[in-house]
Design an enzyme around this catalytic site. Sequence first.
Site, PDB file in Angstrom:
ATOM      1  CB  CYS A 146      -0.964  -0.042   1.181  1.00 21.32           C
ATOM      2  SG  CYS A 146      -2.388   1.054   0.978  1.00 21.32           S
ATOM      3  CG  HIS A 157      -3.526  -3.703   3.540  1.00 19.38           C
ATOM      4  ND1 HIS A 157      -2.351  -3.283   4.108  1.00 19.38           N
ATOM      5  CD2 HIS A 157      -4.131  -2.583   3.051  1.00 19.38           C
ATOM      6  CE1 HIS A 157      -2.241  -1.969   3.991  1.00 19.38           C
ATOM      7  NE2 HIS A 157      -3.311  -1.524   3.341  1.00 19.38           N
TER       8      HIS A 157
END
Length: 491
Positions: free
Chosen positions: A340, A437
């Site tokens: 991310c 994630h």
Amino acid sequence: MARAIMLQGTGSDVGKTVLVAGLCRVAKKRGLKVRPFKPQNMSNNAAVAEIPGDNNHGGGEIGRAQWLQAIACGVPPSVHMNPVLLKPQTDVGAQVIVQGKVFGEARARDYQALKGRLMDAVLESWGKVGEGADLVIVEGAGSPAEINLRSRDIANMGFATRADVPVVLVGDIDRGGVIASLAGTHLILPEEDRRMIVGYLINKFRGDVSLFDDGLRAIEKFTGWRCFGVVPWLRAAARLPSEDSVVLERLASGEARALKVAVPMLGRIANFDDLDPLKAEPQVEVVFVPPGKKLPADAGLVVIPGSKSTIGDLLKFRENGWDRDLAAHRKRGGHVVGICGGFQMLGRMVRDPDGIEGSVIEAEGLGLLDVETVMEAEKTVRNVSARSVPFGLPLEGYEIHLGRTTGPDTRRPSAIINGAEDGAISADGKVIGTYMHGLFGADGFRGKFLESLGIKGGGLDYRFEVERALDEVAAELETHLDCDAIFSLAR
């Protein structure tokens, strides 16, 4: 409405999250339909949860703690389990998430003025969480002793008095001063709040509990409250995802093992529980590196985790000299994974033309991937099923991010998510970036990835280990707490 009981703490990090999860699992094992609830949470460790009735939205954000507590209850997480989530972006300001969606940004002083409006959302979610449930176990935030904030409180006694939920106060004996913290809370609470407390429990006790008998008598003398029990140090809690970055100070080093994984402790680190499945591997040592310390030269893998403030953390990354450490790591043939915000940092440039994250509108990236990122106002929030491109194995996880990343290295995607290419891989295959994630939670992928680093892994069923840890916590609570009494006082 379902019956409810609330756990509040004499301070932050007294163990409320794990205790609520454990009690939820106890109630579930007794056949109760139980749900968790936390009116207000402050954390950059977020999860994606259902937005009931919104079929066109990918999902909404809640604190990772309520996601774990929903697992303990055996139910899907809902945004109503944590209606207000604060995600700190600076020392004085945070993004405000209400019922899963971005409400806006607020400085600390401005947020206090917002609380009156947010209580309506809290009470609406409270009503929805209780639908069809037998019991709701509520977690407070911080401490009810913060009486300077009481007039606008929505997280502790402000909620408990409005919703008429009895409170069990949690004291942490490991940090010291537990008698004073409990007696002091009793002393300074106004009578309206004090009468909501039906008793207390002591958490994180080490050693012979009989040695604290005089302490329990002293607390009773000062407060008149009943004690529901003394909980020992719960070793199984270490195998559960952590919610708050304060625990990172205790995770700065691990036991020496075959593979060392270095993780820089970014100032606005987010979703660092992405590393938990690696920590659980018997041959992997995960080292969280605090500011001011060098990335260890003997690390085989560096993971740059998510960030709530990519540009701000990127600038601090350089201030710490981690960019030089990372370049040296690459020269030694080391591997790098960016997740991310960490993925965004690995590119050539990060641009924020609209100042979404702050006043700095662009920053040079670390240059390990030939990509650039532009921040955009629309936020991607969704659970995903995916496939690893280099290993051809299934992945499951979630996305919570701002920004669009493009560039030549995206032609070598790291994953296919819902049919679309995600992330980027360097030409030599040793630097991987992804917006996803939770990828290390996929047992098959984790095993093959570690094998590519020369390490045997993947024999671990990570989700099963989380479930087993919840069961162990619940068993300890059944042994050391009067759970019958706690549940019977719910109303």
